[in-house]
Design a protein around this motif. Structure first.
Motif, mmCIF file in Angstrom:
data_model
loop_
_atom_site.group_PDB
_atom_site.id
_atom_site.type_symbol
_atom_site.label_atom_id
_atom_site.label_comp_id
_atom_site.label_asym_id
_atom_site.label_seq_id
_atom_site.Cartn_x
_atom_site.Cartn_y
_atom_site.Cartn_z
ATOM 1 N N CYS A 205 59.776 3.855 120.512
ATOM 2 C CA CYS A 205 59.178 5.160 120.789
ATOM 3 C C CYS A 205 60.210 6.130 121.359
ATOM 4 O O CYS A 205 60.884 5.832 122.350
ATOM 5 N N GLY A 206 60.344 7.304 120.725
ATOM 6 C CA GLY A 206 61.257 8.337 121.211
ATOM 7 C C GLY A 206 62.682 8.208 120.737
ATOM 8 O O GLY A 206 63.511 9.070 121.016
ATOM 9 N N LEU A 207 63.009 7.148 119.997
ATOM 10 C CA LEU A 207 64.360 6.951 119.490
ATOM 11 C C LEU A 207 64.421 7.424 118.033
ATOM 12 O O LEU A 207 63.630 6.993 117.206
ATOM 13 N N GLU A 208 65.339 8.325 117.732
ATOM 14 C CA GLU A 208 65.431 8.852 116.374
ATOM 15 C C GLU A 208 65.856 7.753 115.405
ATOM 16 O O GLU A 208 66.862 7.077 115.604
ATOM 17 N N LEU A 209 65.087 7.584 114.344
ATOM 18 C CA LEU A 209 65.361 6.558 113.340
ATOM 19 C C LEU A 209 65.684 7.215 112.003
ATOM 20 O O LEU A 209 64.931 8.068 111.523
ATOM 21 N N THR A 210 66.787 6.832 111.416
ATOM 22 C CA THR A 210 67.171 7.336 110.105
ATOM 23 C C THR A 210 66.475 6.529 109.022
ATOM 24 O O THR A 210 65.938 5.449 109.284
ATOM 25 N N PRO A 211 66.476 7.022 107.780
ATOM 26 C CA PRO A 211 65.913 6.217 106.690
ATOM 27 C C PRO A 211 66.572 4.845 106.574
ATOM 28 O O PRO A 211 65.910 3.865 106.223
ATOM 29 N N ILE A 212 67.874 4.757 106.880
ATOM 30 C CA ILE A 212 68.551 3.461 106.840
ATOM 31 C C ILE A 212 67.990 2.543 107.921
ATOM 32 O O ILE A 212 67.749 1.348 107.680
ATOM 33 N N ASP A 213 67.771 3.094 109.126
ATOM 34 C CA ASP A 213 67.163 2.294 110.196
ATOM 35 C C ASP A 213 65.794 1.769 109.764
ATOM 36 O O ASP A 213 65.448 0.608 110.030
ATOM 37 N N CYS A 214 65.024 2.632 109.107
ATOM 38 C CA CYS A 214 63.688 2.220 108.642
ATOM 39 C C CYS A 214 63.786 1.104 107.604
ATOM 40 O O CYS A 214 62.983 0.167 107.613
ATOM 41 N N ALA A 215 64.782 1.198 106.729
ATOM 42 C CA ALA A 215 64.972 0.151 105.724
ATOM 43 C C ALA A 215 65.347 -1.173 106.381
ATOM 44 O O ALA A 215 64.877 -2.242 105.971
ATOM 45 N N VAL A 216 66.176 -1.099 107.419
ATOM 46 C CA VAL A 216 66.581 -2.303 108.147
ATOM 47 C C VAL A 216 65.376 -2.943 108.820
ATOM 48 O O VAL A 216 65.152 -4.161 108.730
ATOM 49 N N LEU A 217 64.553 -2.125 109.504
ATOM 50 C CA LEU A 217 63.359 -2.650 110.165
ATOM 51 C C LEU A 217 62.402 -3.276 109.153
ATOM 52 O O LEU A 217 61.817 -4.334 109.400
#
Length: 677
Positions: A342-354
């Motif tokens: 929560c509150g941490l900016e996530l890039t599309p790459i971060d979303c793909a990793v998650l």
């Protein structure tokens, strides 16, 4: 000098105006001019107290690097020394990072075979760069923590000698003068270190004259160049574990590329592909890396209170992703039920990793991604695993109608486990509500839905109401705060309240219902089939005129236990009506919010008298009203009459210091009572 540099750059651009093919060739030349300006600026900005140390450092490095020692296998002398400048042969360095990025996009777009590309690339002319251009911004890989450059080559080709020449040329003032200090380390030497050591300690071990000024040196990280030579010689698994821990402990992310690279080497496929350049990665070291990743995930997963904590946890997700190791993911996350970013900016790459990591295990029940600046493209990458989570928080992200449509597909998944879904303030409109409503009508797992601060309007709420009337809809808690609902849309919603057997909590605060809209809600509360237990009607434009219908509902409804009426213009007359409803023996109110309603001492007398019979009252909110010391006696009697009262809020009223003291003294008589003044 600055004007001369600008003039030189301008002339270069003019010379290429009629020759577009020469523009790309000019970029390194322009970079040379820019780096020269940076070097001049660095020398001018160097603090006076550091100049003496810098000179000493130059002399030390010059002495260490001016001699080249060569192994003489066919002579009596095993090692012979020569001046470096006499024997140094310039290496040919080729730049391939940009080509690889271009080809990666081609592969994604066309599905071209990797070997076909490799033959094509090797058959063409590769771009050559000079040693003094290695750390220019055009060639280096940039990140938040600075720039980095990796040089790979077969063993014995001369990489170590090149590093020696770089250090020598900096010490003698020839190249890289934009850097105030250069520190060079050999992995071969790092192997001899048995104990945990920090980068500061490593610097001081080799260059003790930095002891008193190292803190000042770190104040300008852009002026520092660290060179690590001989990664293929770094064999000690114990040291690599210490190095990983030390690198991961930094908060500025300067070593993240290195850490992800090492984690990737723990993947058999990746390690085999790099053996040609780095040598064989020892199995013992691989095990050490995997153990380190396990410990980091275990340590970070339960500690996400600060932004730095969340960033560290996200980094560990990247390590698992780079390892491409399903067993590792299951072992590290097998006992983890909550991931909060929560509150941490996530890039599309971060979303793909998650998405990848969560997909490897099915234990994550609570995924908090609120206010992470996720947009539709990021949500699309998360799509394949969203249905696996029981509690999913996506509020505060700019998903829009298209993003909610993707999420609706997850809700319609036959294996969907989502029970609580947070979609507050995501840019949803009545147009996007159609897809969501379609999912609500068939989903059997969702019980809590938050749609606060979306521009649904009456038409959007009408769609939601239709879903609530469906027999398969299992929604128990629904938040519709500040969605643009008016009296018109309330008619459809009220119809659903009277027929839906599962809905027990509804928040309609911040909407323009007015007295007429509240009258409709009150009629639903009087219906014996209505099961609402918690109702939010704060800031809905309710006045004393509409309070009469609400009071009538309170006197007959036996399910309502929590009621929020704050920020309405009730006044003393409206409170008197509400008090009459609360006084009825059928009323089961346990928590009552009456903050910011223009309540005075006169109205409190009626309220205190009515509430004193409600022995089950647990919480009372009376803050931001106009109560004075005249109400202190009534409040004391009320508090003492309610043995179950857990919390009372009286802040932002008009009590004197003595009045507040009289009220606070009750906390000593009533242990466990929380009072806010």
């Amino acid at each position: 000098m600055v004007q001369d540099m600008h003039g030189s750059i301008w002339k270069l651009f003019l010379s290429s105006k009629h020759n577009p093919h020469s523009f790309h060739e000019l970029i390194p030349t322009v970079c040379d001019l820019i780096e020269s300006f940076k070097a001049m600026q660095a020398s001018l900005e160097l603090a006076a107290e550091l100049k003496d140390v810098q000179q000493m450092h130059r002399e030390t490095l010059k002495a260490q690097t001016e001699t080249l020692r060569v192994n003489m296998f066919l002579m009596t002398e095993k090692v012979k020394a020569f001046p470096l400048v006499d024997r140094y042969a310039e290496l040919t360095i080729i730049f391939t990072v940009r080509d690889r990025e271009v080809v990666e996009h081609e592969l994604l777009a066309r599905g071209r075979d990797h070997e076909e590309w490799r033959e094509e690339l090797l058959g063409g002319e590769l771009e050559k760069i000079r040693t003094d251009q290695l750390f220019q911004s055009f060639w280096a890989r940039k990140s938040k923590s600075g720039s980095s450059t990796s040089v790979a080559g077969v063993p014995g080709i001369g990489k170590t000698t090149m590093v020696q020449k770089i250090v020598y040329d900096w010490a003698t003032g020839k190249i890289f003068q934009q850097f105030q200090f250069i520190f060079s380390f050999k992995f071969r030497d790092l192997n001899t270190i048995k104990d945990r050591i920090t980068l500061n300690e490593l610097i001081l071990d080799q260059y003790p004259y930095f002891r008193n000024i190292l803190r000042e040196v770190w104040k300008n990280p852009e002026g520092l160049l660290f060179i690590f030579d001989g990664l293929d010689e770094f064999k000690d698994p114990g040291n690599i574990l210490k190095l990983l821990s030390e690198a991961h402990s930094t908060t500025d992310g300067r070593f993240e590329v290195f850490l992800r690279f090492v984690a990737g080497l723990a993947s058999p496929g990746a390690a085999q592909g790099l053996e040609e350049f780095l040598g064989r990665f020892p199995q013992q070291t691989t095990c050490r890396v995997l153990d380190w990743v396990k410990e980091e995930v275990k340590r970070r997963a339960g500690n996400t209170w600060t932004k730095a904590d969340k960033m560290s946890l996200l980094n560990t997700m990247h390590y698992i992703f780079e390892s491409q190791n399903r067993a590792l993911a299951q072992q590290t996350l097998g006992s983890v039920e909550t991931l909060s970013f929560c509150g941490l900016e996530l890039t599309p790459i971060d979303c793909a990793v998650l998405s990848h990591v969560i997909g490897l295990c099915d234990t994550i029940k609570h995924l908090d991604l609120e206010y992470c600046r996720i947009q539709c493209d990021g949500l699309q990458r998360l799509g394949p695993v969203l249905h696996q989570c029981q509690h999913l928080g996506l509020g505060g992200n700019r998903l829009g109608d298209s993003g909610v449509k993707l999420l609706s597909a997850a809700l319609m998944n036959a294996d969907c486990k989502i029970q609580r879904l947070g979609l507050q303030c995501v840019g949803l409109t009545d147009s996007g509500a159609e897809d969501l409503v379609s999912a609500l009508s068939t989903n059997h797992s969702l019980t809590e839905l938050e749609l606060t601060e979306n521009k649904l309007g009456d038409s959007g709420v009408k769609l939601v109401s239709a879903a609530l009337r469906k027999p398969d809809c299992k929604i128990q808690k629904l938040w519709l705060d500040a969605v643009g609902l008016t009296y018109s849309g309330a008619q459809d919603l009220v119809s659903a309240l009277s027929t839906n057997p599962s809905l027990t909590e509804l928040d309609l605060g911040g909407n323009g219902l007015g007295d007429s809209g509240v009258k409709l809600v009150s009629a639903a509360l009087r219906n014996p089939d209505c099961k609402i237990q918690r109702l939010g009607l704060w800031a809905v434009g309710l006045t004393d005129s509409g309070a009469d219908d609400l009071a009538s509902a309170l006197s007959t409804n036996r399910s309502l236990t929590e009621l929020k009426l704050g920020n309405n213009e009730l006044g003393d007359s409206g409170v008197k009506l509400v008090s009459a409803g609360v006084r009825n023996s059928d009323c089961e109110i346990q928590r009552l919010w009456l903050d910011s309603i223009n309540l005075t001492d006169s109205g409190l007398d009626d309220l205190a008298s009515a509430l004193s019979t409600r022995l089950s009252l647990l919480e009372l909110e009376l803050g931001s009203n106009s109560l004075t010391d005249r109400s202190v006696a009534s409040l004391r009697r009320l508090i003492l009459a309610l043995p179950s009262l857990e919390r009372i809020r009286l802040g932002r009223n008009r009590f004197s210091a003595d009045g507040r003291n009289q009220l606070e003294s009750l906390c000593g008589i009533r242990p466990g009572l929380s009072m806010e003044l």
